[in-house]
Design a protein around this motif. Structure first.
Motif, PDB file in Angstrom:
ATOM      1  N   MET A  83      32.319 -25.455   2.759  1.00 28.13           N
ATOM      2  CA  MET A  83      30.868 -25.636   2.900  1.00 28.13           C
ATOM      3  C   MET A  83      30.334 -24.915   4.145  1.00 28.13           C
ATOM      4  SD  MET A  83      30.491 -29.533   1.606  1.00 28.13           S
ATOM      5  CE  MET A  83      28.797 -29.845   2.031  1.00 28.13           C
ATOM      6  N   VAL A  84      31.139 -24.920   5.225  1.00 35.91           N
ATOM      7  CA  VAL A  84      30.710 -24.215   6.438  1.00 35.91           C
ATOM      8  C   VAL A  84      30.526 -22.724   6.130  1.00 35.91           C
ATOM      9  CG1 VAL A  84      31.443 -23.474   8.744  1.00 35.91           C
ATOM     10  CG2 VAL A  84      31.753 -25.851   8.047  1.00 35.91           C
ATOM     11  N   VAL A  85      31.465 -22.154   5.366  1.00 39.17           N
ATOM     12  CA  VAL A  85      31.360 -20.729   5.031  1.00 39.17           C
ATOM     13  C   VAL A  85      30.247 -20.509   4.011  1.00 39.17           C
ATOM     14  CG1 VAL A  85      32.572 -18.729   4.070  1.00 39.17           C
ATOM     15  CG2 VAL A  85      33.810 -20.364   5.479  1.00 39.17           C
ATOM     16  N   GLY A  86      30.246 -21.321   2.956  1.00 34.20           N
ATOM     17  CA  GLY A  86      29.326 -21.103   1.839  1.00 34.20           C
ATOM     18  C   GLY A  86      27.879 -21.428   2.162  1.00 34.20           C
ATOM     19  N   ALA A  87      27.647 -22.185   3.259  1.00 37.85           N
ATOM     20  CA  ALA A  87      26.273 -22.557   3.602  1.00 37.85           C
ATOM     21  C   ALA A  87      25.401 -21.316   3.807  1.00 37.85           C
ATOM     22  CB  ALA A  87      26.283 -23.393   4.884  1.00 37.85           C
ATOM     23  N   VAL A  88      25.980 -20.245   4.348  1.00 37.45           N
ATOM     24  CA  VAL A  88      25.165 -19.060   4.637  1.00 37.45           C
ATOM     25  C   VAL A  88      24.737 -18.339   3.353  1.00 37.45           C
ATOM     26  CG1 VAL A  88      25.196 -16.757   5.673  1.00 37.45           C
ATOM     27  CG2 VAL A  88      25.837 -18.755   7.015  1.00 37.45           C
ATOM     28  N   PHE A 143      28.251 -31.880  10.082  1.00 41.79           N
ATOM     29  CA  PHE A 143      26.991 -31.929   9.335  1.00 41.79           C
ATOM     30  C   PHE A 143      25.948 -31.014   9.987  1.00 41.79           C
ATOM     31  CE2 PHE A 143      22.752 -33.746   8.658  1.00 41.79           C
ATOM     32  CZ  PHE A 143      22.690 -33.617   7.280  1.00 41.79           C
ATOM     33  N   ILE A 144      25.813 -31.131  11.308  1.00 39.91           N
ATOM     34  CA  ILE A 144      24.819 -30.289  12.007  1.00 39.91           C
ATOM     35  C   ILE A 144      25.207 -28.812  11.862  1.00 39.91           C
ATOM     36  CG2 ILE A 144      23.716 -29.786  14.243  1.00 39.91           C
ATOM     37  CD1 ILE A 144      24.155 -32.683  14.983  1.00 39.91           C
ATOM     38  N   LEU A 145      26.517 -28.579  11.929  1.00 40.70           N
ATOM     39  CA  LEU A 145      26.974 -27.193  11.794  1.00 40.70           C
ATOM     40  C   LEU A 145      26.576 -26.625  10.416  1.00 40.70           C
ATOM     41  CD1 LEU A 145      28.565 -24.817  12.971  1.00 40.70           C
ATOM     42  CD2 LEU A 145      30.641 -25.822  12.013  1.00 40.70           C
ATOM     43  N   ILE A 146      26.822 -27.411   9.382  1.00 36.91           N
ATOM     44  CA  ILE A 146      26.513 -26.916   8.031  1.00 36.91           C
ATOM     45  C   ILE A 146      25.001 -26.698   7.879  1.00 36.91           C
ATOM     46  CG2 ILE A 146      26.548 -27.517   5.566  1.00 36.91           C
ATOM     47  CD1 ILE A 146      29.311 -28.872   6.145  1.00 36.91           C
ATOM     48  N   VAL A 147      24.211 -27.667   8.378  1.00 34.80           N
ATOM     49  CA  VAL A 147      22.755 -27.500   8.275  1.00 34.80           C
ATOM     50  C   VAL A 147      22.312 -26.245   9.040  1.00 34.80           C
ATOM     51  CG1 VAL A 147      20.515 -28.516   8.894  1.00 34.80           C
ATOM     52  CG2 VAL A 147      22.328 -29.956   7.934  1.00 34.80           C
ATOM     53  N   SER A 148      22.856 -26.055  10.250  1.00 35.53           N
ATOM     54  CA  SER A 148      22.459 -24.874  11.036  1.00 35.53           C
ATOM     55  C   SER A 148      22.833 -23.591  10.311  1.00 35.53           C
ATOM     56  CB  SER A 148      23.136 -24.853  12.401  1.00 35.53           C
ATOM     57  OG  SER A 148      22.914 -26.046  13.067  1.00 35.53           O
TER      58      SER A 148
END
Ligand code: BGC
Length: 460
Positions: free
Chosen positions: A58-63, A108-113
Motif C-alpha cells: 500500500m505504501v508503494v501503490g498509494a502513489v 497510516f499517515i505515511l500512506i495518506v501522504s
C-alpha cells in the motif's frame, strides 16, 4: 510556416521556448524521483513500522493510485483553470505530500501522504506535456515535450543516488522522501514566470492574451504569429467539453492511439526493471550487493543518456521510426533476458546476458515508448477536448503502472522469470503491430494539422 523576423530574434525565440519547456518539464522530476526512491526507502520503513507485505504494497501503490485521481482532477482543471495554474498546484500538492511522508509518525499517515504525492504527480503528468506541446513551435515540439521525460529519468537517477547516500543514515528514509520537496519548490518558483498556454487562452476567448503569450516564445514580427492565431482559431471552440465529447469519431480515433500506448508503455514491463533491477541481477545467481547496485545505477544513467538521444532525434527521424527501432529492441532484449534465467547456464554467462539485456531494454525504451507516449498523448487530441483526453491517457498509464508492479512477483511465481520476461517480450511484438497499424507520423505537423489526420481517419 514562413518565419519572419531577423536571425537574432529567431534565436532568441528558440532560446525562450526552450527555457520555458525546460522549466515546465521539471514537473517530470517529481514523478521520476518518487519512482526511483521508494524501493530503497521501503527497505528501512518496513522494519521501522513493522509493515506486513500488504501494508508495504500500500505504501508503494498509494502513489500510482493517487496519480490516477490527480489526473482525473486535471481532466477538469486543465481546461477550467489553465495548464500553468495546474502545474503550480501540482508542485504545491507534492510539497505537502513530501513533507507529510517525511514526518509521518505511523504507516497510516505515511500512506495518506503518499496518496497526496500521487495526486500531485497525477496532475503534473496530465498537464505538463500538454502545456509544453501548446507553447512549442511544431518543428521543435518533439524535443521540447521530451524535456518532461528527460526530467523523469533524471529524477529516477537522482533518487538512486540520494537512496545510496542515506542508506546507512538513521531514519534515512525520512530524508529520502522529504527531499522530493526541493525540485517541487524549484518548479513552483519557475512556473509562475512562464507564459500561459496560448491555445488555452484562445479557448477562453482571450486572443490578446494568446498573442502576448506567443510573442514571448516566437520570433518578433507579427506575420507568423497572425498565421498561428488564425490556425488555432479555426479549431477552437469555447471550453464546454464534457466527457461525452470524447465519443466524437475523430476523438475516438485519437484516443485509441493515446490509450493504447498508455497501456502498452506499461505492460511491456519498464517499471519491473526500474523497481527490481538489483533483484533481477541478483537472481541470476550473482551474490554481490555491489553489482546489483551498479546495475541499477547503470539502468538510471543509460535511461537519461538515451532520452537525450531521443530528444535530438524525434523531430528529425520522426516518432514512428523511433518506435519501430525502440520497440523491436525492447522485445528482443526481453526474450534475451528470459534466456538468461534458463537453468543450467554458467553463472557468468547468465549474469552478463542479464545485464546486457537490461541495458538494451532500457535504451530501447528511452528512445521510443518512454518519451513518445507522453508526446503523442499531448499532441494528438483536438484542443476542445485536449485536457480531458490527455488526462484519460494519463490515468490509464498510472493505473497500468500500478497493476504491473502489483502483479510482477506473482507472474514470476506463476511462469518463472523466463516465462514472465517472454510474456512481456510477446506484448512487445503486439506493440510493434499496434504502432505500425495505428500510430500516425506527427513530426513537423502543427497540432491543428494533426487533428486533420484523425478527422480523415474517422471519415474512412
Ligand atoms: C513511464 C514511467 C517509467 C519511466 C522510466 C515513463 O515514461 O511512464 O512509468 O518509470 O518512463 O523512465
Amino acid at each position: 510556416m514562413a518565419v519572419s523576423g531577423s536571425e537574432a530574434s529567431v534565436a532568441k525565440a528558440r532560446r525562450n521556448v526552450t527555457i520555458t519547456a525546460a522549466i515546465a518539464g521539471l514537473a517530470g522530476l517529481l514523478f521520476g524521483y518518487d519512482t526511483g526512491i521508494i524501493a530503497g526507502a521501503l527497505l528501512t520503513i518496513t522494519p521501522e513500522f513493522g509493515l506486513n507485505s500488504l501494508q508495504a504494497g500500500m505504501v508503494v501503490g498509494a502513489v500510482p493510485i493517487g496519480a490516477v485521481g490527480g489526473a482525473w482532477f486535471a481532466s477538469r482543471g486543465a481546461d477550467r483553470y489553465g495548464r500553468r495554474s495546474l502545474i503550480l498546484l501540482s508542485a504545491a500538492i507534492f510539497i505537502v505530500g513530501a513533507i507529510g511522508s517525511a514526518v509521518a509518525a505511523d504507516s497510516f499517515i505515511l500512506i495518506v501522504s503518499r496518496v497526496v504525492i500521487g495526486l500531485g504527480i497525477g496532475v503534473a503528468s496530465a498537464v505538463t506535456p500538454v502545456y509544453i506541446s501548446e507553447v512549442a513551435p511544431s518543428e521543435m515540439r518533439g524535443s521540447l515535450v521530451t524535456f518532461f521525460q528527460l526530467a523523469v529519468t533524471v529524477g529516477i537517477l537522482a533518487a538512486y543516488l540520494v537512496g545510496y547516500a542515506f542508506t546507512d543514515v538513521n531514519e534515512g528514509w525520512r530524508w529520502m522522501l522529504g527531499l522530493g520537496a526541493v525540485p517541487a519548490l524549484i518548479l513552483a518558483v519557475g512556473i509562475v514566470r512562464l507564459p500561459r498556454s496560448p491555445r488555452w487562452l484562445m479557448m477562453q476567448g482571450d486572443e490578446q492574451g494568446a498573442r502576448a503569450a506567443l510573442e514571448r516564445v516566437r520570433p518578433a514580427g507579427t506575420e507568423a504569429i497572425d498565421l498561428e492565431i488564425q490556425e488555432i482559431q479555426s479549431t477552437t471552440s469555447p471550453d464546454t467539453s464534457r466527457w461525452k465529447d470524447l465519443r466524437q469519431p475523430a476523438v475516438k480515433a485519437a484516443l485509441l492511439v493515446g490509450i493504447g500506448l498508455a497501456i502498452l508503455q506499461q505492460i511491456t514491463g519498464i517499471n519491473t526493471v526500474i523497481y527490481y533491477a538489483p533483484t533481477i541481477i541478483q537472481s541470476t545467481g550473482i551474490d554481490s550487493a555491489g553489482s546489483a547496485i551498479l546495475a541499477s545505477l547503470g539502468v538510471g544513467i543509460i535511461n537519461v543518456l538515451m532520452t537525450v538521444v531521443a530528444l535530438r532525434l524525434l523531430d528529425q527521424v520522426g516518432r514512428r521510426t523511433l518506435l519501430f527501432i525502440g520497440v523491436s529492441g525492447m522485445s528482443l532484449s526481453l526474450f534475451a533476458l528470459g534466456v538468461a534465467f534458463v537453468s543450467g547456464m554458467p553463472e557468468t554467462v547468465s549474469t552478463l546476458l542479464a545485464i546486457g539485456s537490461l541495458m538494451l531494454f532500457v535504451s530501447s525504451f528511452a528512445i521510443s515508448l518512454g518519451p513518445i507516449f507522453w508526446l503523442l498523448n499531448a499532441e494528438i487530441y483536438p484542443l476542445s477536448v485536449r485536457g480531458k483526453a490527455a488526462a484519460a491517457g494519463t490515468m490509464t498509464n498510472w493505473f497500468f503502472n500500478f497493476l504491473v508492479s502489483l502483479t510482477f512477483l506473482g507472474l514470476i511465481e506463476l511462469l518463472t522469470e523466463t516465462g514472465a520476461f517472454w510474456f512481456y517480450g510477446t506484448i512487445g511484438l503486439v506493440t510493434l503491430w499496434f504502432c505500425w497499424k495505428f500510430v500516425p507520423e506527427t513530426k513537423g505537423k502543427t497540432l491543428e494539422q494533426i487533428d486533420a489526420i484523425f478527422e480523415r481517419r474517422a471519415k474512412n
